[in-house]
Design an enzyme around this catalytic site. Structure first.
Site, PDB file in Angstrom:
ATOM      1  N   LEU A  63       3.413   4.069   1.553  1.00  0.00           N
ATOM      2  CA  LEU A  63       3.474   4.683   2.884  1.00  0.00           C
ATOM      3  C   LEU A  63       2.101   5.305   3.163  1.00  0.00           C
ATOM      4  CD1 LEU A  63       5.386   4.932   5.222  1.00  0.00           C
ATOM      5  CD2 LEU A  63       6.234   7.064   4.282  1.00  0.00           C
ATOM      6  N   HIS A  64       1.098   4.443   3.249  1.00  0.00           N
ATOM      7  CA  HIS A  64      -0.292   4.845   3.472  1.00  0.00           C
ATOM      8  C   HIS A  64      -0.875   3.971   4.573  1.00  0.00           C
ATOM      9  CE1 HIS A  64      -0.416   7.378  -0.103  1.00  0.00           C
ATOM     10  NE2 HIS A  64       0.278   6.430  -0.698  1.00  0.00           N
ATOM     11  N   ALA A  65      -2.008   4.364   5.073  1.00  0.00           N
ATOM     12  CA  ALA A  65      -2.781   3.598   6.048  1.00  0.00           C
ATOM     13  C   ALA A  65      -1.925   3.141   7.228  1.00  0.00           C
ATOM     14  CB  ALA A  65      -3.480   2.435   5.360  1.00  0.00           C
ATOM     15  N   PRO A 118       1.038   1.431   7.569  1.00  0.00           N
ATOM     16  CA  PRO A 118       2.468   1.768   7.626  1.00  0.00           C
ATOM     17  C   PRO A 118       2.711   3.247   7.958  1.00  0.00           C
ATOM     18  CG  PRO A 118       2.026   0.449   5.680  1.00  0.00           C
ATOM     19  CD  PRO A 118       0.697   0.800   6.287  1.00  0.00           C
ATOM     20  N   VAL A 137       0.825  -1.215   0.000  1.00  0.00           N
ATOM     21  CA  VAL A 137       0.000   0.000   0.000  1.00  0.00           C
ATOM     22  C   VAL A 137       0.856   1.261   0.000  1.00  0.00           C
ATOM     23  CG1 VAL A 137      -1.983  -1.083   1.106  1.00  0.00           C
ATOM     24  CG2 VAL A 137      -0.217  -0.015   2.513  1.00  0.00           C
TER      25      VAL A 137
END
Length: 86
Positions: free
Chosen positions: A14-16, A18, A12
């Protein structure tokens, strides 16, 4: 100033999750932390979830994480491990 160049490994980017883990770790550090997308990118506040998400970093892209002060290398190592592979 210490820095780490990291290739983002998460599917994903560097989103959500992480990004949240990255920011939670960065906030605990006593020094300023900046993140830029790629080498030469504009640095943003590494302790801001909105700014991290706004970078729109995807899997396989590079980021540069910077910090200055006592313990910077240790913090950068932790953040690099969260974000991906050096």
């Amino acid at each position: 100033m210490a820095e780490r160049k990291v290739t983002v490994a998460a599917e994903v980017g560097l989103h959500a999750r992480p990004a949240a883990t990255f920011v939670q770790t960065a906030v605990k550090a006593p020094m300023d932390i900046t993140v830029s997308k790629g080498v030469g990118g504009t640095p943003i506040n590494g302790k801001s979830i909105l700014q991290i998400l706004g970078l729109d970093v995807r899997q396989g892209e590079d980021i540069v994480i910077r910090a200055e002060g006592e313990g910077a290398d240790e913090v950068l190592d932790q953040l690099a491990a969260i974000a991906g592979t050096p």
